[in-house]
Design an enzyme around this catalytic site. Structure first.
Site, short mmCIF file in Angstrom:
data_model
loop_
_atom_site.label_atom_id
_atom_site.label_comp_id
_atom_site.label_asym_id
_atom_site.label_seq_id
_atom_site.Cartn_x
_atom_site.Cartn_y
_atom_site.Cartn_z
N TYR A 159 -52.74 -6.65 -24.32
CA TYR A 159 -52.84 -8.08 -24.04
C TYR A 159 -51.83 -8.47 -22.97
CZ TYR A 159 -52.57 -13.11 -24.45
OH TYR A 159 -52.56 -14.45 -24.16
N SER A 194 -50.21 -16.56 -19.45
CA SER A 194 -49.44 -16.56 -20.69
C SER A 194 -48.02 -16.11 -20.37
CB SER A 194 -50.06 -15.59 -21.71
OG SER A 194 -49.21 -15.40 -22.83
#
Length: 261
Positions: A161, A148
């Site tokens: 995260y 990501s």
């Protein structure tokens, strides 16, 4: 010149929906045989049937919880029993859960943190460790980790995260060095905003909050990311795509989004 996956076996984790499901379809269209794993087996069954209708090749599917050593070992054993070998591993299983700031976090938020670490980091490592000896035994293996842009730029409310995705990038880069000289390619594909179930999961099923994430802009689709994964997987064996960073045109970075009223 692209190569096709004819006769090669690709494993996709987290394949029941979103990027994982789209990747399974793209790889099947490119001629790969598939071993698909996810927790939601009924969705895997539907996906496998759709792929079989498109290609005439029925994927092998099985339940897979990458946070469970027992589940992961059973999945790997089953895939190897079905095919005898594996050429491509797409580590897609992962999630974001919650947006709590560290100073304001509760015990429930800590449970979310644990789930993200166990899935995004330990789960990826577990699947890779178990399959790597079999990847090394084949001619032309490839590990593709779905990361990501959160692994390249942290933001408030995403500390854990982002931390897990920074870890995915570090693991990918370390693997690239550890496997140097061996016939295994290593790639990370790092998307920006992609409209899948991602935000629904992050907001614990709150679809209104999830929709707001993409309001006024055009996000990427799961198929956009699947195209990138399939591109990397179908390069000639001497070509290693180290990293692909892909964002929607409306996004320049974490929190940097052009929105229209």
């Amino acid at each position: 010149m692209a190569i096709r996956g004819d006769g090669k076996v690709a494993v996709v984790t987290g394949a029941s929906s979103g990027i994982g499901a789209a990747t399974a379809v793209a790889l099947a269209d490119a001629g790969f045989r598939l071993a698909l794993g996810a927790r939601r087996v009924e969705k895997l069954e539907d996906l496998a049937d759709r792929i079989a209708e498109r290609t005439g090749e029925q994927p092998w599917i099985s339940a897979l919880d990458v946070t469970s050593p027992t589940s992961t070992q059973a999945f790997v054993d089953g895939a190897l029993a079905a095919f005898g070998h594996v050429h491509v591993l797409v580590n897609n299983a992962g999630l974001a859960r919650g947006t709590a700031h560290v100073a304001e976090a509760s015990d429930a938020d800590e449970a979310d943190w644990r789930e993200m670490v166990e899935t995004n980091v330990l789960g990826l490592l577990r699947v890779t460790r178990l399959l790597l000896p079999h990847l090394l035994a084949t001619d032309g293996a490839h590990i593709i980790n779905v990361g990501s842009i959160a692994g390249r730029e942290a933001y408030a409310g995403g500390s854990v995260y982002c931390g897990t995705k920074f870890a995915v990038r570090a693991i990918t880069e370390a693997l690239r060095q550890e496997l140097l000289g061996k016939p295994v390619r290593v790639t990370t594909v790092d998307p920006g905003m992609v409209e899948t179930e991602f935000s629904i999961v992050r907001y614990h099923g709150d679809t209104a909050k999830a929709s707001d994430v993409y309001a006024g802009m055009t996000p990427l689709t799961a198929e956009d990311i699947a195209d990138c994964i399939c591109f990397a997987a179908t390069r000639p064996q001497h070509v290693n795509i180290d990293a692909i960073i892909v964002k929607p045109l409306d996004q320049a970075g974490a929190g940097k989004v052009a929105r229209r009223s």
